[in-house]
Design an enzyme around this catalytic site. Structure first.
Site, PDB file in Angstrom:
ATOM      1  CG  ASP A 108      -2.022  -0.879   1.491  1.00 33.93           C
ATOM      2  OD1 ASP A 108      -2.271  -1.419   0.219  1.00 33.93           O
ATOM      3  OD2 ASP A 108      -2.460  -1.386   2.174  1.00 33.93           O
ATOM      4  CG  ASP A 125      -6.316  -1.623  -1.695  1.00 35.52           C
ATOM      5  OD1 ASP A 125      -6.603  -2.687  -2.007  1.00 35.52           O
ATOM      6  OD2 ASP A 125      -5.903  -1.094  -1.137  1.00 35.52           O
TER       7      ASP A 125
END
Length: 149
Positions: A108, A125
């Site tokens: 991330d 995402d």
């Protein structure tokens, strides 16, 4: 055949874009901001690090979930109507599952901290969220016309 081609190309494109962006951060890219920092994080769980206690089993659970979704989508014929959003969904999911197998956690890099600290997320995402919204909009606002017999 056309729907499968759209599905596959969107899946492949989403996966490639996702992995290339992630590689920038793995190689050390960092950019602080007033509301958003672009910095490397490894998420060992799912959203907000939930289920991180599952450790190495989580990657296998998620891999099986992706296979089950693919099986369901093809078995029920949804690929014809939802080729593009399902390509986004599976491409993003495969990007994150790949990270778990290769990096030990999801890579991330978008960290929101304006007013409050929000979850750190990535391109995959966003693709998954966009796909879910797209499918829900199609289901509720553009329902498929049933054939009258």
């Amino acid at each position: 055949m056309r729907a499968f081609a759209v599905f596959f190309l969107v899946l492949l494109g989403t996966f490639i874009i996702d992995q290339n962006i992630k590689s920038l951060f793995i190689e050390g890219y960092y950019r602080p901001g007033q509301c958003i920092d672009l910095e490397l994080h490894y998420n060992k769980g799912v959203a907000f690090s939930m289920l991180s206690f599952l450790g190495p089993y989580l990657k296998w659970i998620q891999a099986l979930l992706v296979v089950a979704i693919l099986f369901f989508v093809f078995k029920e014929g949804y690929i014809k109507r939802y080729a593009f959003p399902v390509g986004l969904l599976i491409g993003g999911a495969l990007g994150n599952v790949y990270d778990r197998f290769v990096h030990g956690g999801v890579v991330d890099y978008v960290a929101w901290h304006c007013g409050f600290n929000f979850a750190v997320f990535n391109f995959a995402d966003v693709a998954i969220d966009l796909a879910v919204v797209w499918i829900l909009v199609m289901i509720y606002f553009f329902p498929q016309k049933s054939e009258s017999k």
